[in-house]
Scaffold this motif. Structure first.
Motif, PDB file in Angstrom:
ATOM      1  N   ASN A  40      57.717  20.887  10.192  1.00  0.00           N
ATOM      2  CA  ASN A  40      57.488  19.338  10.331  1.00  0.00           C
ATOM      3  C   ASN A  40      58.811  18.464  10.461  1.00  0.00           C
ATOM      4  OD1 ASN A  40      55.076  18.714  10.895  1.00  0.00           O
ATOM      5  ND2 ASN A  40      54.632  18.401   8.516  1.00  0.00           N
ATOM      6  N   ILE A  41      59.209  18.124  11.836  1.00  0.00           N
ATOM      7  CA  ILE A  41      60.649  17.346  11.614  1.00  0.00           C
ATOM      8  C   ILE A  41      60.622  15.763  11.150  1.00  0.00           C
ATOM      9  CG2 ILE A  41      63.183  16.276  13.070  1.00  0.00           C
ATOM     10  CD1 ILE A  41      62.334  19.699  12.539  1.00  0.00           C
ATOM     11  N   LYS A  42      61.462  15.095  10.301  1.00  0.00           N
ATOM     12  CA  LYS A  42      61.093  13.687  10.006  1.00  0.00           C
ATOM     13  C   LYS A  42      62.472  13.034  10.783  1.00  0.00           C
ATOM     14  CE  LYS A  42      60.277  13.428   5.792  1.00  0.00           C
ATOM     15  NZ  LYS A  42      59.509  12.594   5.643  1.00  0.00           N
ATOM     16  N   ALA A  43      61.626  12.070  11.045  1.00  0.00           N
ATOM     17  CA  ALA A  43      62.098  10.632  11.346  1.00  0.00           C
ATOM     18  C   ALA A  43      63.328   9.727  10.899  1.00  0.00           C
ATOM     19  CB  ALA A  43      61.851  10.005  12.723  1.00  0.00           C
ATOM     20  N   ASP A  44      64.549   9.264  11.414  1.00  0.00           N
ATOM     21  CA  ASP A  44      65.394   9.236  10.176  1.00  0.00           C
ATOM     22  C   ASP A  44      64.806   7.739   9.792  1.00  0.00           C
ATOM     23  OD1 ASP A  44      65.477   7.434  12.213  1.00  0.00           O
ATOM     24  OD2 ASP A  44      67.616   7.310  13.258  1.00  0.00           O
ATOM     25  N   SER A  45      63.691   7.265   9.660  1.00  0.00           N
ATOM     26  CA  SER A  45      62.998   6.067   9.246  1.00  0.00           C
ATOM     27  C   SER A  45      62.432   6.605   8.214  1.00  0.00           C
ATOM     28  CB  SER A  45      62.397   5.254   9.816  1.00  0.00           C
ATOM     29  OG  SER A  45      60.831   6.713  10.462  1.00  0.00           O
ATOM     30  N   GLY A  46      62.336   7.789   7.939  1.00  0.00           N
ATOM     31  CA  GLY A  46      61.434   8.763   6.518  1.00  0.00           C
ATOM     32  C   GLY A  46      59.854   8.519   6.920  1.00  0.00           C
ATOM     33  N   PHE A  47      59.741   7.826   7.409  1.00  0.00           N
ATOM     34  CA  PHE A  47      57.799   7.304   8.023  1.00  0.00           C
ATOM     35  C   PHE A  47      57.421   8.315   9.210  1.00  0.00           C
ATOM     36  CE2 PHE A  47      59.942   3.301   6.484  1.00  0.00           C
ATOM     37  CZ  PHE A  47      59.773   3.081   5.937  1.00  0.00           C
ATOM     38  N   ILE A  48      57.688   8.846  10.105  1.00  0.00           N
ATOM     39  CA  ILE A  48      57.691   9.893  10.679  1.00  0.00           C
ATOM     40  C   ILE A  48      57.339  11.223  10.804  1.00  0.00           C
ATOM     41  CG2 ILE A  48      57.045   9.859  13.420  1.00  0.00           C
ATOM     42  CD1 ILE A  48      57.679   6.745  13.757  1.00  0.00           C
ATOM     43  N   ASP A  49      56.921  11.693  10.970  1.00  0.00           N
ATOM     44  CA  ASP A  49      57.369  13.314  11.417  1.00  0.00           C
ATOM     45  C   ASP A  49      56.995  13.545  12.871  1.00  0.00           C
ATOM     46  OD1 ASP A  49      57.818  13.030   8.516  1.00  0.00           O
ATOM     47  OD2 ASP A  49      56.185  14.425   8.440  1.00  0.00           O
ATOM     48  N   ILE A  50      57.168  14.970  13.304  1.00  0.00           N
ATOM     49  CA  ILE A  50      56.862  15.648  14.869  1.00  0.00           C
ATOM     50  C   ILE A  50      56.796  17.277  14.067  1.00  0.00           C
ATOM     51  CG2 ILE A  50      59.480  15.237  15.530  1.00  0.00           C
ATOM     52  CD1 ILE A  50      58.154  15.253  18.346  1.00  0.00           C
ATOM     53  N   ASN A  51      55.213  17.813  14.891  1.00  0.00           N
ATOM     54  CA  ASN A  51      54.989  18.700  14.720  1.00  0.00           C
ATOM     55  C   ASN A  51      56.005  19.644  15.684  1.00  0.00           C
ATOM     56  OD1 ASN A  51      53.056  21.242  14.311  1.00  0.00           O
ATOM     57  ND2 ASN A  51      53.725  21.093  12.605  1.00  0.00           N
ATOM     58  N   VAL A  52      56.868  20.293  14.933  1.00  0.00           N
ATOM     59  CA  VAL A  52      57.874  21.529  16.430  1.00  0.00           C
ATOM     60  C   VAL A  52      56.843  22.360  16.322  1.00  0.00           C
ATOM     61  CG1 VAL A  52      60.349  21.940  17.633  1.00  0.00           C
ATOM     62  CG2 VAL A  52      59.129  19.901  16.288  1.00  0.00           C
ATOM     63  N   LYS A  53      55.888  23.133  17.713  1.00  0.00           N
ATOM     64  CA  LYS A  53      55.966  24.451  17.727  1.00  0.00           C
ATOM     65  C   LYS A  53      57.611  25.732  17.954  1.00  0.00           C
ATOM     66  CE  LYS A  53      51.939  22.841  18.744  1.00  0.00           C
ATOM     67  NZ  LYS A  53      50.622  22.986  19.423  1.00  0.00           N
ATOM     68  N   HIS A  54      58.533  25.090  18.026  1.00  0.00           N
ATOM     69  CA  HIS A  54      59.389  25.927  19.107  1.00  0.00           C
ATOM     70  C   HIS A  54      60.048  26.190  17.960  1.00  0.00           C
ATOM     71  CE1 HIS A  54      56.640  26.712  22.315  1.00  0.00           C
ATOM     72  NE2 HIS A  54      56.378  24.995  22.400  1.00  0.00           N
ATOM     73  N   SER A  55      60.940  27.387  18.089  1.00  0.00           N
ATOM     74  CA  SER A  55      62.657  27.732  17.633  1.00  0.00           C
ATOM     75  C   SER A  55      63.742  27.516  18.646  1.00  0.00           C
ATOM     76  CB  SER A  55      63.068  28.494  16.523  1.00  0.00           C
ATOM     77  OG  SER A  55      62.686  29.689  16.797  1.00  0.00           O
ATOM     78  N   ILE A  56      65.207  27.698  17.940  1.00  0.00           N
ATOM     79  CA  ILE A  56      65.512  27.647  18.891  1.00  0.00           C
ATOM     80  C   ILE A  56      65.434  29.312  19.113  1.00  0.00           C
ATOM     81  CG2 ILE A  56      67.565  25.625  18.403  1.00  0.00           C
ATOM     82  CD1 ILE A  56      68.758  27.486  16.252  1.00  0.00           C
ATOM     83  N   ASP A  57      64.913  30.492  18.347  1.00  0.00           N
ATOM     84  CA  ASP A  57      65.375  31.417  18.683  1.00  0.00           C
ATOM     85  C   ASP A  57      64.175  32.132  19.932  1.00  0.00           C
ATOM     86  OD1 ASP A  57      66.854  32.122  16.533  1.00  0.00           O
ATOM     87  OD2 ASP A  57      65.648  32.138  14.968  1.00  0.00           O
ATOM     88  N   ASP A  58      63.344  30.957  19.930  1.00  0.00           N
ATOM     89  CA  ASP A  58      62.128  31.349  21.098  1.00  0.00           C
ATOM     90  C   ASP A  58      62.443  31.196  21.958  1.00  0.00           C
ATOM     91  OD1 ASP A  58      60.800  32.302  18.720  1.00  0.00           O
ATOM     92  OD2 ASP A  58      60.115  29.794  18.575  1.00  0.00           O
ATOM     93  N   ILE A  59      63.464  30.068  22.515  1.00  0.00           N
ATOM     94  CA  ILE A  59      63.754  29.478  23.764  1.00  0.00           C
ATOM     95  C   ILE A  59      65.273  29.015  23.911  1.00  0.00           C
ATOM     96  CG2 ILE A  59      63.062  27.228  25.183  1.00  0.00           C
ATOM     97  CD1 ILE A  59      61.101  28.328  24.621  1.00  0.00           C
ATOM     98  N   LYS A  60      65.656  29.585  24.971  1.00  0.00           N
ATOM     99  CA  LYS A  60      66.970  30.295  25.338  1.00  0.00           C
ATOM    100  C   LYS A  60      67.580  29.466  26.900  1.00  0.00           C
ATOM    101  CE  LYS A  60      68.102  33.106  21.859  1.00  0.00           C
ATOM    102  NZ  LYS A  60      68.257  32.238  20.632  1.00  0.00           N
ATOM    103  N   SER A  61      66.251  29.786  27.472  1.00  0.00           N
ATOM    104  CA  SER A  61      66.910  28.567  28.844  1.00  0.00           C
ATOM    105  C   SER A  61      66.151  27.510  28.741  1.00  0.00           C
ATOM    106  CB  SER A  61      67.411  29.845  30.192  1.00  0.00           C
ATOM    107  OG  SER A  61      65.523  29.966  29.935  1.00  0.00           O
ATOM    108  N   ALA A  62      67.106  26.921  29.978  1.00  0.00           N
ATOM    109  CA  ALA A  62      65.684  25.574  30.475  1.00  0.00           C
ATOM    110  C   ALA A  62      65.963  24.861  31.717  1.00  0.00           C
ATOM    111  CB  ALA A  62      66.263  24.101  29.631  1.00  0.00           C
ATOM    112  N   ASP A  63      65.855  23.923  32.734  1.00  0.00           N
ATOM    113  CA  ASP A  63      66.471  23.486  34.085  1.00  0.00           C
ATOM    114  C   ASP A  63      67.053  21.955  32.989  1.00  0.00           C
ATOM    115  OD1 ASP A  63      65.383  24.583  36.378  1.00  0.00           O
ATOM    116  OD2 ASP A  63      63.345  24.754  34.621  1.00  0.00           O
ATOM    117  N   ILE A  64      66.636  21.611  32.312  1.00  0.00           N
ATOM    118  CA  ILE A  64      66.749  20.030  31.351  1.00  0.00           C
ATOM    119  C   ILE A  64      66.751  19.960  30.618  1.00  0.00           C
ATOM    120  CG2 ILE A  64      66.590  18.025  31.094  1.00  0.00           C
ATOM    121  CD1 ILE A  64      65.647  18.089  34.372  1.00  0.00           C
TER     122      ILE A  64
END
Length: 232
Positions: A40-64
């Motif tokens: 879970n990543i918490k927004a600056d408001s403290g009211f909203i979380d987003i559940n993230v499945k991918h870490s920087i160890d998993d993803i090393k390239s992208a188009d954007i």
């Protein structure tokens, strides 16, 4: 096309979700939210979380690659060597590296914007110069493959700007209609240059209040007094 949106505790949610709602409608795209660690990543408001499945160890390239901003949370990310190195590594593969709000300061801290013009939120924009970038008060700034957007809502405009470059006018207009993005603000005070002194002071008070709340939520940033002085 692989699109990475890097998210972190204390980020401003619209900085990430606004562009996401544009970019996900482009054909043949895969949009991934990536964090330092899954969970879970918490927004600056403290009211909203987003559940993230991918870490920087998993993803090393992208188009954007897109870096959202925050009130002060970006200051934590700047201090993380693994995050900085990851941004530089992903940037090697990108066609476009982008940011919203103070995400440009995080991007600049990698050295990738050295000598280039960049924009950010109107209040801390001058911090860009601490990392060799050239602060530029514009809604969107394009420098080669680097596109930076001003504060929060500018991320939507930046994503449309980017979509137009990638899929063209017809598709981008259709995306704009899909989300019914037809801004008609009640007041013309959303631009730093248009706001009078009283509005600026009131906005600065709100930013300071938000920063104090975020400091309480994060509880990790040193030199609190200097941070609050930065946004006063």
């Amino acid at each position: 096309m692989k699109i990475i949106i890097y998210v972190y505790n204390g980020m401003t949610m619209l900085d990430a979700i606004g562009p996401y709602e544009i970019l996900r409608h482009m054909n043949d795209t895969d949009v991934l939210f990536v964090a330092e660690k899954p969970g879970n990543i918490k927004a600056d408001s403290g009211f909203i979380d987003i559940n993230v499945k991918h870490s920087i160890d998993d993803i090393k390239s992208a188009d954007i690659l897109l870096l959202p901003g925050s009130t002060i949370g970006f200051l934590n990310e700047i201090k993380k060597k693994n995050v900085i190195e990851w941004i530089k590594e992903v940037d090697k593969s990108t066609k476009w590296t982008t940011s919203v709000c103070t995400g440009s300061i995080l991007l600049a801290s990698t050295g990738l914007l050295s000598g280039l013009k960049a924009t950010s939120h109107w209040k801390p924009i001058n911090l860009l110069s601490d990392f060799g970038a050239i602060p530029t008060r514009e809604r969107i700034v394009e420098q080669g493959k680097y596109i930076t957007a001003a504060g929060v809502s500018a991320g939507i405009d930046m994503a449309l700007y980017l979509s137009n470059k990638i899929v063209g006018e017809v598709e981008t207009k259709a995306i704009q209609l899909t989300i019914e993005y037809d801004p008609q603000p009640l007041f013309q005070s959303g631009n730093y240059s248009n706001a009078d002194e009283n509005i600026l002071k009131t906005a600065e008070k709100k930013l300071t209040k938000g920063a104090k709340k975020e400091l309480g939520l994060l509880g990790m940033i040193k030199n609190t007094r200097n941070i609050l002085n930065m946004i006063k």
